[in-house]
Enzyme design. Sequence first.
Site, short mmCIF file in Angstrom:
data_model
loop_
_atom_site.label_atom_id
_atom_site.label_comp_id
_atom_site.label_asym_id
_atom_site.label_seq_id
_atom_site.Cartn_x
_atom_site.Cartn_y
_atom_site.Cartn_z
N TYR A 1 0.44 -1.15 -0.11
CA TYR A 1 -0.01 -0.04 -0.13
C TYR A 1 0.80 1.05 -0.13
CZ TYR A 1 -3.15 3.55 2.30
OH TYR A 1 -3.90 4.93 3.04
N LYS B 1 1.68 4.56 -2.52
CA LYS B 1 0.92 6.33 -1.90
C LYS B 1 2.34 6.31 -2.97
CE LYS B 1 -2.89 5.92 -0.61
NZ LYS B 1 -4.38 6.44 -1.49
N1 NAP Z 1 -8.04 6.30 7.35
C1 NAP Z 1 -6.83 6.93 7.07
O1 NAP Z 1 -6.24 6.49 8.21
C2 NAP Z 1 -6.23 7.32 6.14
C3 NAP Z 1 -4.94 7.37 6.07
C4 NAP Z 1 -4.27 7.44 4.52
C5 NAP Z 1 -4.49 7.45 4.03
N2 NAP Z 1 -6.12 7.41 3.85
C6 NAP Z 1 -6.77 7.38 2.24
O2 NAP Z 1 -7.55 7.98 1.90
C7 NAP Z 1 -8.67 8.20 1.29
C8 NAP Z 1 -10.05 7.59 1.91
O3 NAP Z 1 -10.10 6.15 3.23
P1 NAP Z 1 -11.05 6.14 3.80
O4 NAP Z 1 -10.30 6.22 5.24
O5 NAP Z 1 -12.26 8.11 3.80
O6 NAP Z 1 -11.58 5.02 3.48
P2 NAP Z 1 -13.30 4.46 3.75
O7 NAP Z 1 -13.67 5.25 5.17
O8 NAP Z 1 -13.16 2.94 3.46
O9 NAP Z 1 -14.15 5.07 2.36
C9 NAP Z 1 -14.26 4.66 1.23
C10 NAP Z 1 -14.85 5.39 0.29
O10 NAP Z 1 -14.13 4.67 -1.06
C11 NAP Z 1 -15.51 4.31 -2.09
N3 NAP Z 1 -14.58 2.95 -2.44
C12 NAP Z 1 -13.65 1.83 -1.89
N4 NAP Z 1 -12.64 1.43 -3.22
C13 NAP Z 1 -13.69 1.41 -4.50
C14 NAP Z 1 -13.34 1.06 -5.11
N5 NAP Z 1 -12.87 0.23 -5.76
N6 NAP Z 1 -14.08 1.67 -6.38
C15 NAP Z 1 -14.76 2.95 -6.37
N7 NAP Z 1 -15.09 3.59 -5.10
C16 NAP Z 1 -14.37 3.23 -4.00
C17 NAP Z 1 -16.25 3.14 -0.67
O11 NAP Z 1 -17.54 2.58 -0.74
P3 NAP Z 1 -17.56 1.68 -1.59
O12 NAP Z 1 -16.86 0.80 0.00
O13 NAP Z 1 -19.10 1.63 -1.83
O14 NAP Z 1 -16.84 1.60 -2.12
C18 NAP Z 1 -15.87 4.82 0.19
O15 NAP Z 1 -16.98 5.36 0.18
C19 NAP Z 1 -8.23 6.71 0.48
O16 NAP Z 1 -7.65 6.19 -0.53
C20 NAP Z 1 -6.98 6.38 1.52
O17 NAP Z 1 -6.39 5.18 1.33
C21 NAP Z 1 -6.80 7.07 4.78
#
Ligand code: NAP
Length: 257
Positions: A162, A166
């Site tokens: 991952y 990134k």
């Molecule tokens: N949370 C953290 O600690 C963190 C830290 C660093 C970076 N990030 C990054 O932030 C971004 C958002 O993460 P988050 O924490 O908000 O995740 P989350 O709460 O799991 O939300 C993910 C969202 O993306 C959608 N999704 C996931 N896979 C998809 C796909 N293949 N196609 C279309 N939609 C998809 C999900 O809906 P469905 O499940 O219905 O598809 C949901 O709306 C990601 O890129 C992650 O790598 C997160």
Amino acid sequence: MTDTASTDLTGRSALVTGGSRGIGYAIALELARRGAAVVITGRKPEPLDEAAAALRDAVPGSVVTAVAGNTGDPEHRTDAVAAAVANGGIDILVNNTGINPTAGPLMDADLGAVRKTFDTNVVAALGYVQEAYRAGMKDTGGAVVNIASIAGLRPTGLIAAYGASKAALIHLTEELAWQLGPSIRVNAVAPGVVKTKFADVLLAAGEDVVGQTYPMNRVGTPEDIAATVAFLVSDAASWITGETIRVDGGKLATGGM
Ligand SMILES: NC(=O)c1ccc[n+]([C@@H]2O[C@H](COP(=O)([O-])OP(=O)(O)OC[C@H]3O[C@@H](n4cnc5c(N)ncnc54)[C@H](OP(=O)(O)O)[C@@H]3O)[C@@H](O)[C@H]2O)c1
């Protein structure tokens, strides 16, 4: 440019991938609050429709459209961009969807899962930029923000594939900024741990315990990330491109992960 309206997004059309919950939802809300029409995506249609309705309720008069599908599907990307264009062109693209299906020692990593990680987190993000470019951003200009991670800036030893994806997204951001300037700005945001469903595993030790490892003494909220994204896509950031802004409560400033 330096007036107080410079972070206003009235009249802009935005596409936020993965907007049904978490960081993407908070970004969509912030962009809508600032006046942008917003298209959100996600794989599951029902929660996505509910999110769009919640956004419209939260910002009366806002234009919020849901387009269900998988970021990795080129036809879905075409549909999602077309929905944004139907709102008057595409000015803002936020590549927010990201997956992390594999963790642990790289020597044990399933290469299919690694490939899928890169396909969703990197290749699909580029696919979305290509689609937006061809659908009008090429002529009208615009702003792209890629949601990366501090795991792409420093090895974690845990979520290694991952993190590598990134890191590739951060490099892609710089290459795109070079090639698409001056009319299209391309930036990235690198969050630390943010309290969402995605971070459940990272928060298994307890939110407070993890938060104490951050100089700001807490983990992030989706709103912390949304505020920076809204700034980056606005005119207030008009001389910022190719940048990756860490929004990590000071985590990397401590020197470790
Ligand atoms: N949370 C953290 O600690 C963190 C830290 C660093 C970076 N990030 C990054 O932030 C971004 C958002 O993460 P988050 O924490 O908000 O995740 P989350 O709460 O799991 O939300 C993910 C969202 O993306 C959608 N999704 C996931 N896979 C998809 C796909 N293949 N196609 C279309 N939609 C998809 C999900 O809906 P469905 O499940 O219905 O598809 C949901 O709306 C990601 O890129 C992650 O790598 C997160």
